[in-house]
Design an enzyme around this catalytic site. Sequence first.
Site, PDB file in Angstrom:
ATOM      1  N   ARG A 247       0.876  -1.182   0.000  1.00  0.00           N
ATOM      2  CA  ARG A 247       0.000   0.000   0.000  1.00  0.00           C
ATOM      3  C   ARG A 247       0.904   1.219   0.000  1.00  0.00           C
ATOM      4  NH1 ARG A 247      -2.293   3.497   3.794  1.00  0.00           N
ATOM      5  NH2 ARG A 247      -4.436   4.125   3.383  1.00  0.00           N
ATOM      6  N   SER A 314     -12.322  -3.113   2.547  1.00  0.00           N
ATOM      7  CA  SER A 314     -12.415  -2.347   3.795  1.00  0.00           C
ATOM      8  C   SER A 314     -13.887  -2.141   4.136  1.00  0.00           C
ATOM      9  CB  SER A 314     -11.780  -0.961   3.637  1.00  0.00           C
ATOM     10  OG  SER A 314     -10.434  -1.102   3.276  1.00  0.00           O
ATOM     11  N   LYS A 343      -3.386   7.011   8.686  1.00  0.00           N
ATOM     12  CA  LYS A 343      -4.553   7.340   7.851  1.00  0.00           C
ATOM     13  C   LYS A 343      -5.404   8.327   8.634  1.00  0.00           C
ATOM     14  CE  LYS A 343      -8.319   4.842   5.456  1.00  0.00           C
ATOM     15  NZ  LYS A 343      -8.424   5.570   4.219  1.00  0.00           N
TER      16      LYS A 343
HETATM   17  N1  TZP Z   1      -7.097   1.695   7.085  1.00  0.00           N
HETATM   18  C1  TZP Z   1      -7.643   2.027   8.241  1.00  0.00           C
HETATM   19  S1  TZP Z   1      -6.502   2.564   9.365  1.00  0.00           S
HETATM   20  C2  TZP Z   1      -5.239   2.322   8.269  1.00  0.00           C
HETATM   21  C3  TZP Z   1      -5.761   1.865   7.074  1.00  0.00           C
HETATM   22  C4  TZP Z   1      -4.998   1.571   5.868  1.00  0.00           C
HETATM   23  C5  TZP Z   1      -3.816   2.616   8.579  1.00  0.00           C
HETATM   24  C6  TZP Z   1      -3.289   1.778   9.707  1.00  0.00           C
HETATM   25  O1  TZP Z   1      -1.948   2.111   9.973  1.00  0.00           O
HETATM   26  P1  TZP Z   1      -1.278   1.925  11.412  1.00  0.00           P
HETATM   27  O2  TZP Z   1       0.062   2.608  11.268  1.00  0.00           O
HETATM   28  O3  TZP Z   1      -1.146   0.472  11.684  1.00  0.00           O
HETATM   29  O4  TZP Z   1      -2.144   2.622  12.391  1.00  0.00           O
END
Ligand code: TZP
Length: 416
Positions: A247, A314, A343
């Site tokens: 990603r 998702s 995010k």
């Molecule tokens: N979708 C919801 S939260 C997120 C994604 C892609 C990011 C999660 O990243 P992290 O650093 O594990 O909190």
Amino acid sequence: MRRFILSAVTDSSLLPPGIALLERIELLCRTGVRRIVLREKGVSDSDYERIAEDFVTICRKYCVIPVIAHRRELAVRYGTELQLSMDELRDDPDITDEIRYVGVSVHSAEEAKEAESLGASSVTAGHVFATDCKKGVPERGLQFLKDVIDSVSVPVYAIGGIDIDVIDDVYKTGASGACLMSTMMNSPENHVRSLVDKCFDINKPVFTKECLALYAVTDRRWLRPGEPLASAVEKAILGGVTMVQIREKDLDRRSFIREAEQCLRICRSYGIPMVVNDDVSIATEIGADGVHLGQDDISPREASRSFEGIIGVSAHDVKESEKAFEDGADYIGCGAVFSTATKSDTKALGIDGLKVIVNNSKLPAVAIGGIGIDNVSSLSGTGIDGIAVVSAIISADDITNTSKHLYSIVKNVIIK
Ligand code: TZP
Ligand code: MG
């Protein structure tokens, strides 16, 4: 899970005229060979040192496993695996205390047992088929290979006369891989590519909900400076990561493909599924194991018209989760569970919000968002099948140990 590793063994005397060894090594790395054994004869010590240094640099650039044959001091200096003959190991059995991975070439089941008892971490058994490199010496055959495999518990690599026509037969014996010399030195690039593709197919993972246990998602913004993405992915897998998603929101298509292809080679060689975020066409082009789609991407139903593989979606509420099921998705990602810097455009569901979605989901579910060592155990009892983690893994000082730690906790969290 057993995996099948394609190795090249060097011998510059077999190179086509005008081709330099390091040039060939780079081609093998680029094409996706997983492990290369530097085994040059009749080279002076100083030349060997120079070649070894460049060899290791090229291998590391492509995340290919470098192995140095016979030269103990060079293997120590560059931190590589060492490949020895049986006699060399007998003369220096303490070497296995100093070097973690010592492979030994064996010619019988008895030698293989002896090598294992002296601490070898793998054996290479040969020669299995007739080869010009051992002219006049009869081939030992597949039954010999099976006997070696049955007599030791360390990985057994097959060597001698192996090419694409017999790779399947070698795999079926239970071997952990194949080592090819003449083919790797002098066949055209597209032939090497066919071998790589064949091993890719052999190692293609099967998706089950167990794959979701510890799901690493990449984001190069979190990488420590100088850490290549593929190397971070490999470290995470060595720590127990069970699935990987590429990603990378800031990479253009070409760079994304280049990075994702490298990561896919790593994932395949460990039998770990790798999915691509958002883009079905990239997943198709590189032969990824799956795609992960957001609510703004094409639907799983549409994706599955052109793409065969794992489809994750998702889901932020029960409605989206039901739709994902109806549309034929294989799993849902639920989040963000906790707020996260990775995010920012997402609202935290909290543990109760997560529970509602998971309890109503007909699909396996992975929780994502702000999850790390400090809060993962709070997800016990939510019914999740695993956690998806970006920053806590990819930005860690020690990615392998952090993954190990996370896995040791999450395996209890997902017990239902
Ligand atoms: N979708 C919801 S939260 C997120 C994604 C892609 C990011 C999660 O990243 P992290 O650093 O594990 O909190
Ligand atoms: Mg998306």
